[in-house]
Design a protein around this motif. Sequence first.
Motif, mmCIF file in Angstrom:
data_model
loop_
_atom_site.group_PDB
_atom_site.id
_atom_site.type_symbol
_atom_site.label_atom_id
_atom_site.label_comp_id
_atom_site.label_asym_id
_atom_site.label_seq_id
_atom_site.Cartn_x
_atom_site.Cartn_y
_atom_site.Cartn_z
ATOM 1 N N LYS A 100 120.574 43.631 70.695
ATOM 2 C CA LYS A 100 119.656 44.492 71.443
ATOM 3 C C LYS A 100 118.724 43.655 72.322
ATOM 4 O O LYS A 100 118.513 43.972 73.496
ATOM 5 C CB LYS A 100 118.844 45.351 70.477
ATOM 6 C CG LYS A 100 117.987 46.375 71.171
ATOM 7 C CD LYS A 100 117.296 47.282 70.167
ATOM 8 C CE LYS A 100 116.447 48.309 70.882
ATOM 9 N NZ LYS A 100 115.788 49.213 69.945
ATOM 10 N N GLU A 101 118.171 42.579 71.782
ATOM 11 C CA GLU A 101 117.283 41.711 72.559
ATOM 12 C C GLU A 101 118.041 41.001 73.678
ATOM 13 O O GLU A 101 117.525 40.827 74.772
ATOM 14 C CB GLU A 101 116.605 40.696 71.651
ATOM 15 C CG GLU A 101 115.570 41.297 70.740
ATOM 16 C CD GLU A 101 114.941 40.269 69.814
ATOM 17 O OE1 GLU A 101 115.056 39.057 70.096
ATOM 18 O OE2 GLU A 101 114.343 40.681 68.816
ATOM 19 N N LEU A 102 119.263 40.592 73.402
ATOM 20 C CA LEU A 102 120.088 39.943 74.414
ATOM 21 C C LEU A 102 120.370 40.892 75.573
ATOM 22 O O LEU A 102 120.299 40.498 76.743
ATOM 23 C CB LEU A 102 121.390 39.439 73.800
ATOM 24 C CG LEU A 102 122.349 38.733 74.744
ATOM 25 C CD1 LEU A 102 121.708 37.492 75.346
ATOM 26 C CD2 LEU A 102 123.621 38.363 74.019
ATOM 27 N N MET A 103 120.681 42.138 75.272
ATOM 28 C CA MET A 103 120.956 43.122 76.311
ATOM 29 C C MET A 103 119.723 43.355 77.189
ATOM 30 O O MET A 103 119.837 43.458 78.403
ATOM 31 C CB MET A 103 121.436 44.447 75.702
ATOM 32 C CG MET A 103 122.799 44.334 75.031
ATOM 33 S SD MET A 103 124.105 43.765 76.133
ATOM 34 C CE MET A 103 124.185 45.106 77.277
ATOM 35 N N VAL A 104 118.553 43.429 76.585
ATOM 36 C CA VAL A 104 117.316 43.602 77.355
ATOM 37 C C VAL A 104 117.111 42.396 78.262
ATOM 38 O O VAL A 104 116.789 42.537 79.450
ATOM 39 C CB VAL A 104 116.100 43.814 76.424
ATOM 40 C CG1 VAL A 104 114.795 43.737 77.201
ATOM 41 C CG2 VAL A 104 116.218 45.138 75.696
ATOM 42 N N PHE A 105 117.318 41.200 77.730
ATOM 43 C CA PHE A 105 117.182 39.977 78.530
ATOM 44 C C PHE A 105 118.137 39.993 79.717
ATOM 45 O O PHE A 105 117.764 39.665 80.839
ATOM 46 C CB PHE A 105 117.436 38.750 77.650
ATOM 47 C CG PHE A 105 117.512 37.480 78.436
ATOM 48 C CD1 PHE A 105 116.369 36.877 78.916
ATOM 49 C CD2 PHE A 105 118.744 36.900 78.718
ATOM 50 C CE1 PHE A 105 116.435 35.704 79.657
ATOM 51 C CE2 PHE A 105 118.822 35.736 79.450
ATOM 52 C CZ PHE A 105 117.672 35.136 79.924
ATOM 53 N N LEU A 106 119.387 40.375 79.492
ATOM 54 C CA LEU A 106 120.378 40.400 80.571
ATOM 55 C C LEU A 106 120.017 41.427 81.634
ATOM 56 O O LEU A 106 120.171 41.166 82.826
ATOM 57 C CB LEU A 106 121.768 40.675 80.008
ATOM 58 C CG LEU A 106 122.364 39.546 79.165
ATOM 59 C CD1 LEU A 106 123.697 39.973 78.563
ATOM 60 C CD2 LEU A 106 122.527 38.281 79.974
ATOM 61 N N HIS A 107 119.523 42.591 81.207
ATOM 62 C CA HIS A 107 119.112 43.613 82.178
ATOM 63 C C HIS A 107 117.972 43.096 83.053
ATOM 64 O O HIS A 107 117.961 43.294 84.266
ATOM 65 C CB HIS A 107 118.691 44.905 81.471
ATOM 66 C CG HIS A 107 119.836 45.708 80.982
ATOM 67 N ND1 HIS A 107 120.130 45.835 79.645
ATOM 68 C CD2 HIS A 107 120.770 46.420 81.642
ATOM 69 C CE1 HIS A 107 121.197 46.589 79.499
ATOM 70 N NE2 HIS A 107 121.616 46.965 80.703
ATOM 71 N N VAL A 108 117.017 42.434 82.442
ATOM 72 C CA VAL A 108 115.881 41.883 83.190
ATOM 73 C C VAL A 108 116.365 40.810 84.160
ATOM 74 O O VAL A 108 115.953 40.782 85.324
ATOM 75 C CB VAL A 108 114.801 41.330 82.228
ATOM 76 C CG1 VAL A 108 113.744 40.540 82.980
ATOM 77 C CG2 VAL A 108 114.176 42.462 81.438
#
Length: 68
Positions: free
Chosen positions: A4-12
């Motif tokens: 979940k944190e990785l996905m947020v980082f990638l979106h940003v």
Amino acid sequence: LPVKELMVFLHVAVFEIILAYLEKRDWKEAFFSVLPQRKGAVPLGEVNDSSKHALSGKEDEDNDSDSN
């Protein structure tokens, strides 16, 4: 990192690259302005001489260890 944190980082990161492109109108400049410099990313075909020597030195070490 949890997924979940990785996905947020990638979106940003993707959002920042798109914003940089809108400012610069150049995908390469946008991409490399967002990437962390500590990762040492360089465009394909634009490896500097010190990187080439470091790579060739690593290959020489690998060849030496194979002959032992």
